[in-house]
Design a protein around this motif. Structure first.
Motif, PDB file in Angstrom:
ATOM      1  N   GLY A 255      79.345  55.548   5.513  1.00  0.00           N
ATOM      2  CA  GLY A 255      78.210  55.613   6.419  1.00  0.00           C
ATOM      3  C   GLY A 255      78.567  55.459   7.876  1.00  0.00           C
ATOM      4  N   TYR A 256      77.501  55.473   8.654  1.00  0.00           N
ATOM      5  CA  TYR A 256      77.560  55.323  10.101  1.00  0.00           C
ATOM      6  C   TYR A 256      77.914  53.886  10.460  1.00  0.00           C
ATOM      7  CZ  TYR A 256      75.275  54.855  14.765  1.00  0.00           C
ATOM      8  OH  TYR A 256      74.969  54.581  16.082  1.00  0.00           O
ATOM      9  N   VAL A 257      78.816  53.714  11.427  1.00  0.00           N
ATOM     10  CA  VAL A 257      79.145  52.378  11.939  1.00  0.00           C
ATOM     11  C   VAL A 257      78.513  52.183  13.312  1.00  0.00           C
ATOM     12  CG1 VAL A 257      80.992  50.784  12.566  1.00  0.00           C
ATOM     13  CG2 VAL A 257      81.281  52.332  10.621  1.00  0.00           C
ATOM     14  N   HIS A 258      78.880  53.031  14.274  1.00  0.00           N
ATOM     15  CA  HIS A 258      78.215  53.011  15.578  1.00  0.00           C
ATOM     16  C   HIS A 258      78.480  54.301  16.316  1.00  0.00           C
ATOM     17  CE1 HIS A 258      82.156  51.529  17.306  1.00  0.00           C
ATOM     18  NE2 HIS A 258      81.770  52.294  18.321  1.00  0.00           N
ATOM     19  N   SER A 259      77.728  54.516  17.383  1.00  0.00           N
ATOM     20  CA  SER A 259      77.975  55.629  18.288  1.00  0.00           C
ATOM     21  C   SER A 259      77.987  55.093  19.707  1.00  0.00           C
ATOM     22  CB  SER A 259      76.910  56.726  18.128  1.00  0.00           C
ATOM     23  OG  SER A 259      75.600  56.190  18.219  1.00  0.00           O
ATOM     24  N   ALA A 260      78.672  55.809  20.619  1.00  0.00           N
ATOM     25  CA  ALA A 260      78.925  55.299  21.966  1.00  0.00           C
ATOM     26  C   ALA A 260      78.483  56.310  23.012  1.00  0.00           C
ATOM     27  CB  ALA A 260      80.413  54.986  22.135  1.00  0.00           C
ATOM     28  N   TYR A 261      77.914  55.797  24.107  1.00  0.00           N
ATOM     29  CA  TYR A 261      77.311  56.625  25.142  1.00  0.00           C
ATOM     30  C   TYR A 261      77.801  56.147  26.508  1.00  0.00           C
ATOM     31  CZ  TYR A 261      74.632  57.720  21.073  1.00  0.00           C
ATOM     32  OH  TYR A 261      74.297  58.092  19.801  1.00  0.00           O
ATOM     33  N   GLN A 262      78.335  57.089  27.268  1.00  0.00           N
ATOM     34  CA  GLN A 262      78.937  56.750  28.555  1.00  0.00           C
ATOM     35  C   GLN A 262      77.873  56.486  29.611  1.00  0.00           C
ATOM     36  OE1 GLN A 262      82.490  58.954  30.146  1.00  0.00           O
ATOM     37  NE2 GLN A 262      81.059  59.531  31.771  1.00  0.00           N
ATOM     38  N   VAL A 263      78.123  55.429  30.411  1.00  0.00           N
ATOM     39  CA  VAL A 263      77.311  55.135  31.584  1.00  0.00           C
ATOM     40  C   VAL A 263      78.240  55.039  32.795  1.00  0.00           C
ATOM     41  CG1 VAL A 263      75.534  53.975  30.219  1.00  0.00           C
ATOM     42  CG2 VAL A 263      77.391  52.626  31.210  1.00  0.00           C
ATOM     43  N   THR A 264      77.675  54.767  33.971  1.00  0.00           N
ATOM     44  CA  THR A 264      78.425  54.921  35.210  1.00  0.00           C
ATOM     45  C   THR A 264      79.562  53.923  35.370  1.00  0.00           C
ATOM     46  OG1 THR A 264      76.483  55.826  36.312  1.00  0.00           O
ATOM     47  CG2 THR A 264      78.224  54.974  37.728  1.00  0.00           C
ATOM     48  N   ASP A 265      79.271  52.629  35.221  1.00  0.00           N
ATOM     49  CA  ASP A 265      80.282  51.622  35.523  1.00  0.00           C
ATOM     50  C   ASP A 265      79.882  50.286  34.906  1.00  0.00           C
ATOM     51  OD1 ASP A 265      78.217  50.735  37.180  1.00  0.00           O
ATOM     52  OD2 ASP A 265      79.212  51.273  39.055  1.00  0.00           O
ATOM     53  N   LEU A 266      80.660  49.248  35.213  1.00  0.00           N
ATOM     54  CA  LEU A 266      80.413  47.931  34.641  1.00  0.00           C
ATOM     55  C   LEU A 266      79.055  47.382  35.046  1.00  0.00           C
ATOM     56  CD1 LEU A 266      81.378  45.465  33.062  1.00  0.00           C
ATOM     57  CD2 LEU A 266      82.578  44.692  35.119  1.00  0.00           C
ATOM     58  N   ASP A 267      78.644  47.587  36.284  1.00  0.00           N
ATOM     59  CA  ASP A 267      77.334  47.091  36.710  1.00  0.00           C
ATOM     60  C   ASP A 267      76.210  47.782  35.953  1.00  0.00           C
ATOM     61  OD1 ASP A 267      77.172  45.102  39.155  1.00  0.00           O
ATOM     62  OD2 ASP A 267      78.941  46.342  39.466  1.00  0.00           O
ATOM     63  N   SER A 268      76.383  49.055  35.657  1.00  0.00           N
ATOM     64  CA  SER A 268      75.383  49.750  34.862  1.00  0.00           C
ATOM     65  C   SER A 268      75.292  49.151  33.465  1.00  0.00           C
ATOM     66  CB  SER A 268      75.738  51.237  34.779  1.00  0.00           C
ATOM     67  OG  SER A 268      74.851  51.923  33.915  1.00  0.00           O
ATOM     68  N   ILE A 269      76.447  48.838  32.877  1.00  0.00           N
ATOM     69  CA  ILE A 269      76.468  48.197  31.561  1.00  0.00           C
ATOM     70  C   ILE A 269      75.762  46.847  31.612  1.00  0.00           C
ATOM     71  CG2 ILE A 269      77.972  47.107  29.843  1.00  0.00           C
ATOM     72  CD1 ILE A 269      80.011  49.295  30.383  1.00  0.00           C
ATOM     73  N   ALA A 270      76.132  46.021  32.600  1.00  0.00           N
ATOM     74  CA  ALA A 270      75.623  44.653  32.655  1.00  0.00           C
ATOM     75  C   ALA A 270      74.140  44.603  33.012  1.00  0.00           C
ATOM     76  CB  ALA A 270      76.442  43.851  33.660  1.00  0.00           C
ATOM     77  N   ALA A 271      73.729  45.354  34.041  1.00  0.00           N
ATOM     78  CA  ALA A 271      72.321  45.342  34.438  1.00  0.00           C
ATOM     79  C   ALA A 271      71.455  45.948  33.338  1.00  0.00           C
ATOM     80  CB  ALA A 271      72.139  46.101  35.743  1.00  0.00           C
ATOM     81  N   GLY A 272      71.965  47.014  32.693  1.00  0.00           N
ATOM     82  CA  GLY A 272      71.224  47.604  31.583  1.00  0.00           C
ATOM     83  C   GLY A 272      71.112  46.656  30.404  1.00  0.00           C
ATOM     84  N   GLY A 273      72.167  45.839  30.195  1.00  0.00           N
ATOM     85  CA  GLY A 273      72.120  44.834  29.141  1.00  0.00           C
ATOM     86  C   GLY A 273      71.069  43.770  29.404  1.00  0.00           C
ATOM     87  N   GLU A 274      70.956  43.348  30.653  1.00  0.00           N
ATOM     88  CA  GLU A 274      69.911  42.384  31.004  1.00  0.00           C
ATOM     89  C   GLU A 274      68.528  42.979  30.744  1.00  0.00           C
ATOM     90  OE1 GLU A 274      70.324  39.088  32.140  1.00  0.00           O
ATOM     91  OE2 GLU A 274      72.285  39.579  31.305  1.00  0.00           O
ATOM     92  N   TYR A 275      68.367  44.247  31.065  1.00  0.00           N
ATOM     93  CA  TYR A 275      67.102  44.937  30.844  1.00  0.00           C
ATOM     94  C   TYR A 275      66.761  44.948  29.348  1.00  0.00           C
ATOM     95  CZ  TYR A 275      63.606  48.703  31.176  1.00  0.00           C
ATOM     96  OH  TYR A 275      62.468  49.444  31.104  1.00  0.00           O
ATOM     97  N   LEU A 276      67.759  45.251  28.503  1.00  0.00           N
ATOM     98  CA  LEU A 276      67.521  45.267  27.056  1.00  0.00           C
ATOM     99  C   LEU A 276      67.201  43.872  26.531  1.00  0.00           C
ATOM    100  CD1 LEU A 276      70.366  47.712  25.974  1.00  0.00           C
ATOM    101  CD2 LEU A 276      67.909  48.144  25.794  1.00  0.00           C
TER     102      LEU A 276
END
Length: 381
Positions: A255-276
Motif C-alpha cells: 500500500g501507500y506510505v506517503h507522498s511528498a509535495y515541494q514548497v518554496t523553503d524552510l519558512d514556507s514549511i514552518a509557517a504552513g505547519g503552524e497554520y495546519l
C-alpha cells in the motif's frame, strides 16, 4: 520535476561521499535496466478515492493545493508550477489509494508501451485532455502512463525569503515576517509504496518505465540477500532530477506510505505547519532534514489518515551517478530533527497489523521470519 544541466565530464561516485559512503559490491543489483521499454519523464499525479470530497477539499486548501477542477464525482488538485495536476480524488465508498500516474516523455512512448505490454492507448478525462496506458505492477497497484494534451498554466508563487548569512547581508533596514498561511504547493515530488514483492516490483519499474536507483538500503547482517528499500529517480540523461520520484520498501503490507509535495523553503514549511496545527491537523513527524535525498521535511496526516509531506531543497542527480548503498535504520532517516515517531514508522501494533504480518508470512512473497525480524530491528535502531 526539478532539473538542472550538469557537467558530464566530471561524474561523481558514491565513494566520493556525494550521497553515500558505500557503493555496490561485485554482483549486486546495478540499479538500472539495460534496455527498458520506455523512460518516463516524471510522476504526473496520484489517484485516490474518498467518500467525502468536501472534506478532502478543505484539507487540500489548508495543506496548500490549488483546485484545478471540481465536479460532483472528482476533485483535481494542482501546484503552482506549470504542468499536470498533482492529484485526483474520486468519490468512493471508502478512502483508499488507487495508484500512481507517470508522465511519458513523448506521445510515441505510449504506443511503444502498449505494444510491448499488450495494452491499449485510451483517452482519459483529465483537465485539458490526454491519453494513457493502464498497467498493473507486480504488487497489484494500477499504474498509468499518461500524455496530457495541455499543460496547466503557472500560478503565483510563494516567494522565498531573502536571508542574511554570515557576512553576506542581503537584507538591511527590513524585517522578516512570513505570513501565517498555507504552504503553497509547487508540485508533486514523490510517492513511497510498501510491497511484499520488493525485488519483483523494483525490476518492473526499471525494466518497464526506465527508472534508475539513487540509493539502496539493506538490513544489518542481510546485505547478501539484497536490498529491502530503493529510492528511484527518472532517467533524463544529463538533466539532474529529483533524487527519488518513487521509493519502494519491503514490508508485510501492500500500500501507500506517503507522498511528498515541494514548497518554496524552510519558512514556507514552518509557517504552513503552524497554520495546519491551528486548524487541528496532526503532524506525523518533523521538521527535519533527510539523509537520502537531503530534503527538508514535515509530515502530516489528512482527515482520512493518509500521510503527506511538505519538502524543500532536495538533491538533484543526473544519470551519471551510480546507486549508493547504506544500512536501513530509523536513526538513518534524518540528519537532524526530532526523533522519528512511531506514527511515521507505522510501528503501532494493532489487530489489523498483526493479521497483515501473519498473512504475509504465509503468502508467496519475499517476506520471511528473518526479513521481518531484520525490519523490526532496523526500525528500532
Amino acid at each position: 520535476m526539478s532539473h538542472t544541466p550538469v557537467n558530464r565530464a566530471d561524474p561523481q561516485t558514491p565513494h566520493q561521499d556525494l550521497h553515500s559512503e558505500l557503493g555496490a559490491l561485485r554482483g549486486e543489483h546495478p540499479g538500472r535496466a539495460r534496455n527498458p521499454v520506455i523512460k518516463v519523464a516524471d510522476l504526473a499525479w496520484l489517484e485516490f478515492e474518498k467518500p467525502d470530497l468536501d472534506r478532502a477539499e478543505v484539507f487540500a486548501r489548508d495543506f496548500g493545493f490549488a483546485i484545478a477542477a471540481r465536479t460532483e464525482r472528482e476533485l483535481w488538485l494542482r501546484g503552482t508550477f506549470t504542468g499536470s495536476p498533482c492529484m485526483v480524488i474520486r468519490h468512493g465508498q471508502a478512502s483508499r489509494f488507487v495508484g500512481p500516474a507517470f508522465r511519458a516523455a513523448e506521445r510515441a512512448d505510449l504506443d511503444r508501451l502498449a505494444r510491448t505490454t499488450g495494452s491499449e492507448v485510451r483517452d482519459i478525462a483529465v483537465p485539458g485532455g490526454g491519453q494513457a496506458v493502464a498497467l498493473l505492477d507486480p504488487s497489484g497497484f494500477p499504474v498509468r502512463v499518461v500524455h496530457c494534451a495541455e499543460q496547466l498554466p503557472a500560478l503565483p508563487e510563494q516567494q522565498p525569503l531573502i536571508l542574511n548569512t554570515g557576512s553576506k547581508h542581503r537584507r538591511t533596514n527590513a524585517t522578516q515576517r512570513p505570513p501565517r498561511e498555507p504552504s503553497r504547493i509547487q508540485r508533486l515530488g514523490h510517492v513511497v509504496l510498501e510491497t511484499r514483492v520488493f525485488m519483483r516490483a523494483l525490476n518492473w519499474y526499471l525494466d518497464t518505465l526506465g527508472m534508475i536507483v539513487s540509493d539502496f538500503l539493506f538490513l544489518d547482517g542481510q546485505r547478501g540477500r539484497g536490498p529491502t528499500m530503493a529510492f528511484i529517480r527518472c532517467d533524463q540523461g544529463s538533466l539532474a532530477v529529483d533524487h527519488h520520484t518513487l521509493a519502494l520498501h519491503l514490508g508485510p503490507g501492500t500500500g501507500y506510505v506517503h507522498s511528498a509535495y515541494q514548497v518554496t523553503d524552510l519558512d514556507s514549511i514552518a509557517a504552513g505547519g503552524e497554520y495546519l496545527t491551528e486548524r487541528g491537523y496532526k503532524r506525523s513527524w518533523g521538521i527535519g532534514r533527510h539523509i537520502q535525498g537531503s530534503q527538508l521535511f514535515d509530515y502530516w496526516r489528512d482527515p482520512d489518515h493518509f500521510m503527506l509531506e511538505h519538502f524543500a531543497d532536495g538533491d538533484l542527480f543526473s544519470c551519471d551517478l551510480e546507486p549508493g548503498w547504506a544500512p536501513m535504520s530509523a536513526s538513518g532517516l534524518a540528519q537532524w530533527g526530532p526523533p522519528v515517531t512511531r506514527d511515521f514508522l507505522g510501528a503501532s501494533p494493532s489487530p489489523a497489523k498483526l493479521r497483515e504480518v501473519m498473512s504475509a508470512l504465509r503468502g508467496d512473497n519475499e517476506l520471511d521470519p528473518a526479513r521481518l525480524l531484520g525490519l523490526m530491528k532496523a526500525m528500532s535502531s
